[in-house]
Design an enzyme around this catalytic site. Structure first.
Site, PDB file in Angstrom:
ATOM      1  N   SER A  78     -31.306 -24.733  41.895  1.00 36.19           N
ATOM      2  CA  SER A  78     -32.337 -24.022  41.518  1.00 36.19           C
ATOM      3  C   SER A  78     -31.828 -22.783  40.481  1.00 36.19           C
ATOM      4  O   SER A  78     -30.700 -22.513  40.730  1.00 36.19           O
ATOM      5  CB  SER A  78     -32.649 -23.361  42.839  1.00 36.19           C
ATOM      6  OG  SER A  78     -33.755 -22.301  42.600  1.00 36.19           O
ATOM      7  N   TYR A 115     -30.484 -19.336  50.594  1.00 37.18           N
ATOM      8  CA  TYR A 115     -30.975 -20.400  49.519  1.00 37.18           C
ATOM      9  C   TYR A 115     -30.075 -20.386  48.304  1.00 37.18           C
ATOM     10  O   TYR A 115     -29.558 -21.422  48.025  1.00 37.18           O
ATOM     11  CB  TYR A 115     -32.519 -20.309  49.592  1.00 37.18           C
ATOM     12  CG  TYR A 115     -33.167 -21.297  48.508  1.00 37.18           C
ATOM     13  CD1 TYR A 115     -33.493 -22.579  49.055  1.00 37.18           C
ATOM     14  CD2 TYR A 115     -33.257 -20.895  47.137  1.00 37.18           C
ATOM     15  CE1 TYR A 115     -33.926 -23.614  48.016  1.00 37.18           C
ATOM     16  CE2 TYR A 115     -33.928 -21.906  46.531  1.00 37.18           C
ATOM     17  CZ  TYR A 115     -34.185 -23.350  46.827  1.00 37.18           C
ATOM     18  OH  TYR A 115     -34.777 -24.260  46.201  1.00 37.18           O
TER      19      TYR A 115
END
Ligand SMILES: NC(=O)c1ccc[n+]([C@@H]2O[C@H](COP(=O)([O-])OP(=O)(O)OC[C@H]3O[C@@H](n4cnc5c(N)ncnc54)[C@H](OP(=O)(O)O)[C@@H]3O)[C@@H](O)[C@H]2O)c1
Length: 251
Positions: A140, A153
């Site tokens: 990401s 995350y």
């Protein structure tokens, strides 16, 4: 003379996690349409059956919880030798620093990072990836510039990128390539869920203005994954592709 189209993936056999939703589902549908044979992994039985129906005998679904190491072993035991492995399963939670504990760390890491690590390890140990194989995982842009409240995350995605670079070196002698893709925001269930939980609609509208090409669609990522699975990318390994509609160009 016959033209050898290296973008052609029709003879490839691919294992895909997170196949039941969002980017993984779009990738599965695209690869089915391009003629691939697939092993699709998820927990949602309805979506798994939908993919089997679409695949007309070329898709085998495996219901598994990737947080469970026994399930990882079961997946590898139940598949044939593959040409590609795509790890799209993932989860994002908003957990500010003060609220992180061992349990929340373990819950995020086990899916976003450990599952990729141990699936790759087990696939390699059991010699389930062909020479000329390709491994792709979904990182990401959050790994590159951080999102407030999402250190777990961001950290797991950064670990995925770094680990993939190491695997790229370790597996080069077997002619197996390892790359990651770092998408910006893509309209999937993950974003729909975040909208209810920790992001307002208004915040998302403002955020999308920072994307010169707007938010992405699952297909935008599916085509990039397909390129990395294809022989057209045979000289590419240990790389992270930022795919974000220009978001990271925006200051
Ligand atoms: N969407 C974005 O904006 C975005 C941006 C950057 C990176 N990414 C990354 O791209 C990947 C795909 O994201 P997405 O938006 O497509 O997510 P999504 O629509 O929420 O799909 C998540 C997938 O993960 C699977 N999964 C979740 N927990 C699991 C478990 N315990 N065991 C097995 N499978 C499990 C789900 O399967 P079941 O539903 O069957 O359990 C589902 O197929 C993720 O790694 C995400 O971090 C997404």
């Amino acid at each position: 003379m016959m033209f050898n189209n290296k973008l052609d993936v029709n003879s490839k056999i691919v294992l895909i996690t997170g196949a039941t939703s969002g980017i993984g589902f779009a990738t599965s549908k695209l690869l089915i349409n391009l003629g691939c044979s697939l092993f699709v992994v998820g927990r949602n039985r309805v979506k798994l059956e939908e993919l089997e129906t679409l695949g007309k005998g070329k898709v085998v679904s495996i219901k598994a919880d990737l947080r469970n190491f026994e399930d990882i072993k079961m997946i590898v035991e139940n598949i044939s030798i593959i040409d590609g492995f795509v790890h799209s399963a993932g989860v994002v939670n908003s957990i500010p620093l003060q609220f992180i504990n061992r349990e929340s760390l373990e819950r995020e890491r086990s899916l976003n990072y450990d599952a990729f690590l141990f699936l790759t390890q087990t696939l390699v140990k059991k010699k389930k990836i062909n020479s000329n194989g390709s491994i792709v995982s979904l990182a990401s842009i959050a790994a590159h510039f951080g999102i407030i409240g999402s250190s777990l995350y961001c950290g797991n995605k950064a670990a995925l990128i770094a680990t993939s670079k190491v695997f790229a070196k370790e597996l080069a002698s077997k002619n197996i390539r390892v790359n990651t893709i770092s998408p910006g925001i893509v309209r999937t269930e993950m974003v729909n869920n975040a909208e209810g939980q920790h992001l307002t609609k208004e915040a998302l509208v403002l955020d999308e203005q920072k994307y010169p090409l707007g938010y992405g669609e699952p297909d935008d990522v599916a085509y990039c994954i397909t390129f990395l699975l294809s022989d057209a990318s045979k000289w590419m390994t240990g790389q992270d592709i930022i795919l974000d509609g220009g978001r990271t160009c925006y200051v």
